[in-house]
Scaffold this motif. Sequence first.
Motif, PDB file in Angstrom:
ATOM      1  N   ALA A  55     -33.709 -44.276  19.856  1.00 11.98           N
ATOM      2  CA  ALA A  55     -32.707 -44.066  18.802  1.00 11.98           C
ATOM      3  C   ALA A  55     -32.973 -42.775  18.035  1.00 11.98           C
ATOM      4  O   ALA A  55     -32.050 -41.988  17.799  1.00 11.98           O
ATOM      5  N   SER A  56     -34.232 -42.519  17.634  1.00 13.00           N
ATOM      6  CA  SER A  56     -34.520 -41.297  16.870  1.00 13.00           C
ATOM      7  C   SER A  56     -34.450 -40.053  17.744  1.00 13.00           C
ATOM      8  O   SER A  56     -34.250 -38.952  17.242  1.00 13.00           O
ATOM      9  N   THR A  57     -34.587 -40.226  19.043  1.00 10.11           N
ATOM     10  CA  THR A  57     -34.532 -39.079  19.946  1.00 10.11           C
ATOM     11  C   THR A  57     -33.101 -38.696  20.302  1.00 10.11           C
ATOM     12  O   THR A  57     -32.755 -37.524  20.341  1.00 10.11           O
ATOM     13  N   PHE A  58     -32.247 -39.687  20.546  1.00  8.82           N
ATOM     14  CA  PHE A  58     -30.910 -39.386  21.054  1.00  8.82           C
ATOM     15  C   PHE A  58     -29.750 -39.847  20.183  1.00  8.82           C
ATOM     16  O   PHE A  58     -28.639 -39.352  20.347  1.00  8.82           O
ATOM     17  N   ALA A  59     -29.960 -40.794  19.284  1.00  9.05           N
ATOM     18  CA  ALA A  59     -28.812 -41.403  18.617  1.00  9.05           C
ATOM     19  C   ALA A  59     -28.836 -41.308  17.096  1.00  9.05           C
ATOM     20  O   ALA A  59     -28.049 -41.958  16.431  1.00  9.05           O
ATOM     21  N   SER A  60     -29.686 -40.480  16.544  1.00 11.02           N
ATOM     22  CA  SER A  60     -29.769 -40.388  15.091  1.00 11.02           C
ATOM     23  C   SER A  60     -28.771 -39.363  14.550  1.00 11.02           C
ATOM     24  O   SER A  60     -28.622 -38.273  15.099  1.00 11.02           O
ATOM     25  N   ILE A  61     -28.143 -39.687  13.452  1.00 10.47           N
ATOM     26  CA  ILE A  61     -27.242 -38.751  12.776  1.00 10.47           C
ATOM     27  C   ILE A  61     -28.013 -37.535  12.278  1.00 10.47           C
ATOM     28  O   ILE A  61     -27.456 -36.459  12.069  1.00 10.47           O
ATOM     29  N   GLU A  62     -29.323 -37.688  12.098  1.00 17.26           N
ATOM     30  CA  GLU A  62     -30.163 -36.595  11.600  1.00 17.26           C
ATOM     31  C   GLU A  62     -30.137 -35.379  12.528  1.00 17.26           C
ATOM     32  O   GLU A  62     -30.240 -34.243  12.070  1.00 17.26           O
ATOM     33  N   THR A  63     -30.002 -35.598  13.839  1.00 24.04           N
ATOM     34  CA  THR A  63     -30.036 -34.478  14.785  1.00 24.04           C
ATOM     35  C   THR A  63     -28.847 -33.535  14.601  1.00 24.04           C
ATOM     36  O   THR A  63     -29.044 -32.327  14.399  1.00 24.04           O
ATOM     37  N   PRO A  64     -27.602 -34.009  14.642  1.00 25.68           N
ATOM     38  CA  PRO A  64     -26.499 -33.062  14.428  1.00 25.68           C
ATOM     39  C   PRO A  64     -26.509 -32.451  13.029  1.00 25.68           C
ATOM     40  O   PRO A  64     -26.114 -31.293  12.849  1.00 25.68           O
ATOM     41  N   VAL A  65     -26.971 -33.187  12.035  1.00 24.01           N
ATOM     42  CA  VAL A  65     -27.058 -32.641  10.678  1.00 24.01           C
ATOM     43  C   VAL A  65     -28.070 -31.493  10.653  1.00 24.01           C
ATOM     44  O   VAL A  65     -27.825 -30.442  10.051  1.00 24.01           O
ATOM     45  N   ALA A  66     -29.211 -31.672  11.337  1.00 21.17           N
ATOM     46  CA  ALA A  66     -30.230 -30.620  11.391  1.00 21.17           C
ATOM     47  C   ALA A  66     -29.692 -29.370  12.072  1.00 21.17           C
ATOM     48  O   ALA A  66     -29.911 -28.241  11.602  1.00 21.17           O
ATOM     49  N   PHE A  67     -28.950 -29.544  13.164  1.00 21.61           N
ATOM     50  CA  PHE A  67     -28.368 -28.384  13.840  1.00 21.61           C
ATOM     51  C   PHE A  67     -27.309 -27.712  12.976  1.00 21.61           C
ATOM     52  O   PHE A  67     -27.232 -26.482  12.923  1.00 21.61           O
ATOM     53  N   ARG A  68     -26.502 -28.501  12.287  1.00 17.50           N
ATOM     54  CA  ARG A  68     -25.513 -27.922  11.362  1.00 17.50           C
ATOM     55  C   ARG A  68     -26.211 -27.072  10.307  1.00 17.50           C
ATOM     56  O   ARG A  68     -25.816 -25.940  10.021  1.00 17.50           O
ATOM     57  N   ASP A  69     -27.280 -27.635   9.724  1.00 17.64           N
ATOM     58  CA  ASP A  69     -28.007 -26.915   8.680  1.00 17.64           C
ATOM     59  C   ASP A  69     -28.590 -25.612   9.204  1.00 17.64           C
ATOM     60  O   ASP A  69     -28.554 -24.585   8.522  1.00 17.64           O
ATOM     61  N   ARG A  70     -29.131 -25.647  10.419  1.00 17.73           N
ATOM     62  CA  ARG A  70     -29.696 -24.433  11.018  1.00 17.73           C
ATOM     63  C   ARG A  70     -28.616 -23.392  11.285  1.00 17.73           C
ATOM     64  O   ARG A  70     -28.773 -22.211  10.969  1.00 17.73           O
ATOM     65  N   ILE A  71     -27.524 -23.806  11.885  1.00 19.76           N
ATOM     66  CA  ILE A  71     -26.463 -22.872  12.288  1.00 19.76           C
ATOM     67  C   ILE A  71     -25.780 -22.248  11.074  1.00 19.76           C
ATOM     68  O   ILE A  71     -25.536 -21.040  11.032  1.00 19.76           O
ATOM     69  N   PHE A  72     -25.485 -23.059  10.054  1.00 21.60           N
ATOM     70  CA  PHE A  72     -24.713 -22.585   8.912  1.00 21.60           C
ATOM     71  C   PHE A  72     -25.547 -22.319   7.663  1.00 21.60           C
ATOM     72  O   PHE A  72     -25.001 -21.984   6.615  1.00 21.60           O
ATOM     73  N   GLY A  73     -26.878 -22.465   7.766  1.00 17.75           N
ATOM     74  CA  GLY A  73     -27.743 -22.178   6.620  1.00 17.75           C
ATOM     75  C   GLY A  73     -27.554 -23.140   5.465  1.00 17.75           C
ATOM     76  O   GLY A  73     -27.719 -22.768   4.310  1.00 17.75           O
ATOM     77  N   MET A  74     -27.210 -24.371   5.764  1.00 16.93           N
ATOM     78  CA  MET A  74     -26.984 -25.357   4.706  1.00 16.93           C
ATOM     79  C   MET A  74     -28.305 -26.011   4.307  1.00 16.93           C
ATOM     80  O   MET A  74     -29.299 -25.941   5.022  1.00 16.93           O
ATOM     81  N   ASN A  75     -28.316 -26.662   3.141  1.00 19.58           N
ATOM     82  CA  ASN A  75     -29.493 -27.362   2.619  1.00 19.58           C
ATOM     83  C   ASN A  75     -30.718 -26.461   2.584  1.00 19.58           C
ATOM     84  O   ASN A  75     -31.829 -26.865   2.915  1.00 19.58           O
ATOM     85  N   ASN A  76     -30.501 -25.219   2.172  1.00 29.28           N
ATOM     86  CA  ASN A  76     -31.561 -24.215   2.030  1.00 29.28           C
ATOM     87  C   ASN A  76     -32.274 -23.871   3.326  1.00 29.28           C
ATOM     88  O   ASN A  76     -33.394 -23.368   3.313  1.00 29.28           O
ATOM     89  N   ARG A  77     -31.678 -24.149   4.469  1.00 31.56           N
ATOM     90  CA  ARG A  77     -32.260 -23.789   5.772  1.00 31.56           C
ATOM     91  C   ARG A  77     -32.068 -22.302   5.972  1.00 31.56           C
ATOM     92  O   ARG A  77     -30.951 -21.806   5.921  1.00 31.56           O
ATOM     93  N   LYS A  78     -33.146 -21.577   6.203  1.00 33.74           N
ATOM     94  CA  LYS A  78     -33.055 -20.131   6.379  1.00 33.74           C
ATOM     95  C   LYS A  78     -33.520 -19.675   7.757  1.00 33.74           C
ATOM     96  O   LYS A  78     -33.407 -18.508   8.087  1.00 33.74           O
ATOM     97  N   ASP A  79     -34.038 -20.598   8.566  1.00 33.77           N
ATOM     98  CA  ASP A  79     -34.613 -20.186   9.850  1.00 33.77           C
ATOM     99  C   ASP A  79     -33.590 -20.081  10.967  1.00 33.77           C
ATOM    100  O   ASP A  79     -33.872 -19.520  12.013  1.00 33.77           O
ATOM    101  N   GLY A  80     -32.404 -20.594  10.763  1.00 37.14           N
ATOM    102  CA  GLY A  80     -31.361 -20.490  11.770  1.00 37.14           C
ATOM    103  C   GLY A  80     -31.775 -21.100  13.101  1.00 37.14           C
ATOM    104  O   GLY A  80     -32.576 -22.016  13.166  1.00 37.14           O
ATOM    105  N   MET A  81     -31.211 -20.555  14.151  1.00 40.42           N
ATOM    106  CA  MET A  81     -31.472 -21.075  15.494  1.00 40.42           C
ATOM    107  C   MET A  81     -32.452 -20.204  16.277  1.00 40.42           C
ATOM    108  O   MET A  81     -32.785 -20.517  17.414  1.00 40.42           O
ATOM    109  N   ASN A  82     -32.917 -19.111  15.699  1.00 37.54           N
ATOM    110  CA  ASN A  82     -33.731 -18.159  16.453  1.00 37.54           C
ATOM    111  C   ASN A  82     -34.985 -18.783  17.042  1.00 37.54           C
ATOM    112  O   ASN A  82     -35.292 -18.562  18.213  1.00 37.54           O
ATOM    113  N   ASP A  83     -35.738 -19.552  16.248  1.00 35.71           N
ATOM    114  CA  ASP A  83     -36.969 -20.137  16.785  1.00 35.71           C
ATOM    115  C   ASP A  83     -36.656 -21.143  17.885  1.00 35.71           C
ATOM    116  O   ASP A  83     -37.325 -21.181  18.918  1.00 35.71           O
TER     117      ASP A  83
END
Length: 147
Positions: A55-83
């Motif tokens: 569930a935490s690997t494939f079915a958690s809502i946290e995963t798409p939220v984390a990618f959204r934050d990385r891509i759009f710099g939301m929730n103070n995410r500054k590292d983007g997708m580069n790493d």
Amino acid sequence: MLLANNVDLVVVSIGLPEKGAQLMKHLNIKDGIDWVFCDPENASYDALELNRGIASTFASIETPVAFRDRIFGMNNRKDGMNDLLDVLSKWKDAIYFPPKQEQAFQQGGAFIFRGSDLLFAHYDAAAGTHVEVAKVVEKAIKVANAV
């Protein structure tokens, strides 16, 4: 930067020591095996009670939220997708299977200790929910310089 500030780095990874050595060679990380601890039995992951499961690997809502934050710099995410893109670009030639099947669904984390005292903890909630490396480095240096 860490060594210059008297911060010891230890990377713990699931897997066999010989696979860790192969990965360090593949990634061209000189002396990397000196600070990578391979944990084939999952002892450190279990002791830290890190998240795991399908569930935490494939079915958690946290995963798409984390990618959204990385891509759009939301929730103070500054590292983007580069790493992430950098890691994925090297992944095709470095596929290693964990010693135990259930380890394929193991999440990680980032921790700062002074001796046995835990000073900072980040538990990856799901796939892709890693803490920003720069923030951990900054905290580790701040802790080291506070001594």
